[in-house]
Enzyme design. Structure first.
Site, mmCIF file in Angstrom:
data_model
loop_
_atom_site.group_PDB
_atom_site.id
_atom_site.type_symbol
_atom_site.label_atom_id
_atom_site.label_comp_id
_atom_site.label_asym_id
_atom_site.label_seq_id
_atom_site.Cartn_x
_atom_site.Cartn_y
_atom_site.Cartn_z
ATOM 1 N N ASN A 1 23.235 16.554 24.723
ATOM 2 C CA ASN A 1 21.946 16.223 24.118
ATOM 3 C C ASN A 1 21.965 14.787 23.584
ATOM 4 O O ASN A 1 21.016 14.020 23.767
ATOM 5 C CB ASN A 1 21.654 17.225 23.004
ATOM 6 C CG ASN A 1 20.230 17.156 22.510
ATOM 7 O OD1 ASN A 1 19.910 16.313 21.678
ATOM 8 N ND2 ASN A 1 19.383 18.032 23.020
ATOM 9 N N GLY B 1 17.885 26.499 20.404
ATOM 10 C CA GLY B 1 16.923 25.410 20.309
ATOM 11 C C GLY B 1 17.476 24.142 20.924
ATOM 12 O O GLY B 1 18.533 24.144 21.557
ATOM 13 N N CYS B 2 16.762 23.038 20.724
ATOM 14 C CA CYS B 2 17.203 21.767 21.311
ATOM 15 C C CYS B 2 18.524 21.294 20.736
ATOM 16 O O CYS B 2 19.246 20.530 21.371
ATOM 17 C CB CYS B 2 16.133 20.699 21.087
ATOM 18 S SG CYS B 2 14.617 21.020 22.012
ATOM 19 N N THR B 3 18.843 21.720 19.528
ATOM 20 C CA THR B 3 20.049 21.226 18.869
ATOM 21 C C THR B 3 21.133 22.279 18.730
ATOM 22 O O THR B 3 22.116 22.065 18.038
ATOM 23 C CB THR B 3 19.701 20.687 17.476
ATOM 24 O OG1 THR B 3 19.078 21.730 16.721
ATOM 25 C CG2 THR B 3 18.741 19.519 17.583
ATOM 26 N N GLY B 4 20.982 23.412 19.371
ATOM 27 C CA GLY B 4 22.000 24.444 19.278
ATOM 28 C C GLY B 4 21.409 25.789 18.909
ATOM 29 O O GLY B 4 20.203 26.019 19.044
#
Length: 890
Positions: free
Chosen positions: A703, A863-866
């Site tokens: 990411n 989610g986008c961050t984990g």
């Protein structure tokens, strides 16, 4: 040959309290033997109104307004908890009131056996003229006859039709001396025919298949029509098809007591598999004989008479459309003549034996559909909870086979079973009521497999003491394989050996809301993609802020959650080949593969992975990321991609597992670092030059790399180059959902639309399935198991290739989640879109269970961050506070 699939299903109910009183076997027999019975005197006071029957939760589940897991969360007795706002029409069909159904008997009558009273006929003509499925037929009710004529026909042994004390019609006998054509038998047969026609018309209305496209109909009720010379000659199937406009169909009747529908399902699938027909409908109506079957016990215990509805269903099977669930004809269970009749012997024949032949465990089947009788109908009569008894037997077999421990038996029942919700209409409850629900769950990606089990009591015919039963497995469609072409209603059959078609102009959806750069930026991207690539049909999901040439669809109230629901519906229905969105939480086991343009040489490189988590253990996640990245590369046309592993924690362990896979026969090439010492481990320089085709890393590092490379020319505030964070990839991911970030600018969003279209053309889900099959043949499962056994990381079962993330699966099954503080039951389900990051991935299950115990509905996701915990917006602050107090958040 083609694989048969379940294309759609419809279910209908008819509320029939007067048919119950006059023609239900239990009250009719009592009337003949004991006309002064207290039971008969009290019976009318225990009958329900149409509104009460309509709001009854099991009936709403049969019709599709409620899911089985939602029914399981409603307290019992269910008749004390009516469904608020229940409507006559639901997802799968309708509940019809008795007066309209009596008029239907006249409409399906081909021999003028039904006579209706003139005033009643006029009332019903007006009512049916407003019904979307019967408006064209309403005039055929005619003017009716006077009461005097009805009384005369009663003297000729016609069967009366009552609404309360009002005589509204009669059914005449069809022959003066033939008992098989008596008025009573003709009434029963017309009820079966009319209810089945109602179900078939709803099938056409809800699935889009045209009546003239149906080639064969199999009717599978328990009734038999014929005359004194051929008492079961039939043919209900063609009589029903005639009333529904199936001008190109033939058909036949299949009988095997309650097991008949599952026999018919297998027969229909076999006809399609053999290439005899491409579109077959399996259907059945109900009978008045079983109305009030247990009513004596209901009345005695002061309960409403709950067996007051007639059931009907229709299921459409077709040649493979590469989307709908497949019918696995290699996994058919059968109770053989020599199988034995003990419950264990029956279940082993129907469940264990076919799964064992296919190399599957009992736990590999996500849901079982057995005898789905509503327990509130059977328990007062001492028959117990029939579905639960069946599920416990299946779970006991799993214990016996060592698949689960004895203490896990209740959890197995909760996870793989469903509460009974079908009326006791013999063949109606036996397996088939679950088809609509499990088809929806398979299409939505919630489950992979379901087994339909039909059982019958042959001894009722006094010809044999044998039992009967068959079963068949339904499974998620893997998509087109080489040489296959999808079937469509009315389409020509695929030529043998023809290449699998790719979308000529794939439709790619893009959700409008959620970007930090605003709706206008997303709209500009959609318009750019439309101009730049006319070979893609761009579809905007959500109302645009201004006029635009891009096609768009409405999405509820216009929030991102509504857009996600619309997107998922369109993907499941095949209206979109792929979609691009953001803030979308994939289950554990699914991670995205990004696509960037590296700055040093302008070379494209895939980063596997960029969001999501392929597995809970870091090294296993990187191994699976490599397989996902290779699949994406091959879907893009890179037949021999090179693979490098970013030099991060766990890289060497992942390299060892991947090298063992490669030497075991899994085909890929290692990339070589541009640094002097070479090797497959990539340094920062290699990222800038794009040395490998596929760069493997953990998702959080991936990411970060995506953001650095995509925004390096704008100072970090705006992602201006590349194709976004990529499609979700996993062995169970069947839809192409592509992720962008909140900072993705129009060029990147447009690139993401191009990337998504490329994945649709490359048949990504099929390629992923092929890559995992190759990897498993090369020893993937064994290598990962050995790693775990050596203490190399603990993988929770929910993170494996055949399951969704833990508590979410438990919630959908209406069950419980075990946690250190004890089991937690799922609160009522809510739309959960608010993300709480920061919970360790290994603690997700316990975190969700913690919120459940506090009455907050939650589920896990990525989610986008984990890893994230997902809750409803209104519960966000309370959930955060609870997780902090419990130590899950700092």
């Amino acid at each position: 040959m083609t694989e048969p699939v379940i294309r759609g299903a419809a279910y209908c109910l008819i509320h029939a309290p007067n048919l119950l009183v006059h023609y239900g076997t239990t009250p009719a027999m009592e009337r003949r033997l004991n006309p002064e019975s207290p039971y008969l005197a009290r019976l009318p006071r225990h009958l329900r109104s149409f509104e009460e029957a309509l709001a009854y939760p099991p009936n709403q589940t049969y019709l599709g307004r409620l899911r089985p897991d939602e029914l399981a969360r409603i307290p019992r007795p269910w008749y004390e908890h009516p469904v608020e706002g229940a409507e006559r029409e639901a997802r799968y069909g309708e509940m019809m009131p008795e007066d309209e159904f009596l008029a239907l008997l006249k409409l399906v009558d081909a021999f003028d056996l039904v006579r209706l009273e003139a005033g009643f006929a006029a009332e019903m003509a007006e009512r049916l003229a407003a019904h979307p499925l019967w408006a064209a037929d309403a005039a055929r009710l005619g003017t009716g006859v006077e009461q005097a004529e009805l009384q005369r026909l009663l003297e000729e042994k016609a069967a009366p039709l009552y609404l309360g004390d009002r005589l509204v019609g009669v059914v005449r006998r069809a022959h003066e001396h033939d008992e098989t054509l008596s008025s009573h038998v003709m009434l029963e047969n017309l009820v079966t025919k009319a209810s089945a026609v109602l179900g078939l018309r709803h099938l056409f209305a809800r699935t889009g298949v045209k009546p003239e496209e149906v080639e064969y109909i199999i009717e599978c009720s328990e009734e038999a029509c014929g005359d004194m010379n051929q008492r079961g000659g039939g043919n209900f199937a063609k009589a029903i098809g005639e009333m529904a406009g199936c001008v190109n169909a033939t058909g036949s009747d299949t009988r095997s007591f309650c097991a008949g529908p599952t026999h018919a399902l297998i027969e229909a699938a076999a006809l399609i598999r053999a290439g005899v027909f491409r579109h077959v409908v399996v259907l059945a109506g109900g009978t008045p004989a079983k109305l009030g079957l247990n009513s004596r016990d209901h009345v005695a215990k002061g309960l409403p008479v709950l067996e007051d509805v007639i059931g009907a269903f229709a299921v459409h099977l077709s040649a493979d459309d590469h989307t709908s669930p497949r019918v696995r004809l290699d996994v058919v269970g059968r109770h053989k003549i020599g199988s034995g009749s003990s419950p264990q012997a029956v279940m082993e024949a129907l469940v264990t034996e076919p799964l064992e032949r296919a190399g599957l465990k009992l736990s590999d089947v996500d849901r079982y559909g057995v005898e789905m009788q509503n327990p509130e109908l059977t328990e007062p009569a001492g028959a117990g909870d029939v579905p639960q008894a069946n599920y416990k037997m299946i779970a006991a077999l799993a214990v016996k086979r060592g698949e689960i421990g004895r203490a896990e038996l209740p959890a197995f029942v909760a996870a793989h079973g469903m509460p009974g919700f079908a009326p006791t209409q013999g063949h109606i409850p036996s397996g088939v009521p679950v088809i609509g629900h499990v088809r929806d769950a398979i299409m939505a990606g919630e489950i992979r497999r379901a087994m339909v089990i039909g059982k019958g009591s042959l001894f009722l015919g006094r010809m044999t003491n044998l039992f009967d039963g068959v079963s068949v497995l339904l499974e998620r469609n893997p998509g087109p394989q080489p040489g296959e072409a999808a079937d469509a209603p009315g389409g020509a059959p695929a030529e043998a050996g023809a290449p699998a078609p790719k979308p000529v102009r794939p439709a790619v959806g893009i959700t409008l809301h959620g970007s930090e750069l605003g709706e206008e930026e997303v709209l500009r991207a959609a318009e750019q993609a439309r101009r730049q690539w006319p070979d893609i049909e761009v579809v905007l999901i959500g109302r645009p802020p201004r006029e635009t040439p891009v096609r768009w669809v409405e999405a509820g109230d216009g929030c991102l959650a509504d857009e996600h629901r619309t997107m998922e519906r369109m993907l499941a229905a095949g209206e979109l080949a792929a979609a691009v969105t953001l803030h979308y939480a994939f289950p554990i086991g699914v991670a995205t593969v990004g696509r960037v343009i590296t700055p040093a040489r302008g070379r494209e490189m895939l980063i596997a992975t960029t969001t999501g988590t392929a597995a809970a253990d870091r090294v296993e996640a990187m191994v699976r990321a490599a397989i996902g990245g290779i699949a994406v590369a091959r879907a893009l046309g890179l037949t021999d991609p090179t693979v490098g592993i970013l030099n991060v924690d766990g890289a060497r362990q992942a390299e060892r597992v991947l090298e063992a896979l490669r030497t075991g026969g899994y085909p890929f090439r290692w990339a070589a670092s541009g640094r002097a010492d070479g090797g497959a481990l990539m340094r920062g320089n290699d990222v800038l030059t794009g040395e490998p085709d596929v760069l493997v890393t953990d998702s959080l590092t991936g990411n970060l790399l995506m953001k650095l490379i995509s925004a390096q020319s704008t100072g970090g505030s705006y992602e201006a180059t590349g194709y976004g964070y990529g499609p979700g990839v996993g062995p169970e991911q069947r839809q192409i959902v592509h992720i962008i970030s909140r900072a993705s600018g129009a060029p990147v969003i447009a690139g993401a639309i191009r990337y998504a279209a490329d994945m649709a053309r490359g048949n990504l889900p099929q390629v992923v399935a092929q890559e995992y099959a190759r990897a498993r043949e090369a020893g993937l499962d064994r290598l990962l198991a050995e790693r775990r056994g050596a203490g190399g990381g603990q993988i929770r079962p929910q993170a494996g290739p055949d399951a969704v993330a833990g508590p979410q699966a438990g919630a959908e099954a209406g069950g419980t989640v075990a946690a250190p503080d004890g089991p937690a039951a799922a609160p009522p389900e809510k739309v959960a879109t608010a993300e709480i990051p920061g919970v360790d991935i290994l603690d997700l299950e316990e975190a969700v269970a913690c919120l459940w115990r506090r009455g907050i509905y939650a589920k896990s996701g990525m989610g986008c961050t984990g890893p994230v915990v997902l809750v409803a917006d209104e519960d966000l602050e309370a959930a955060r506070t609870a997780l902090k107090e419990a130590g899950f958040l700092g």
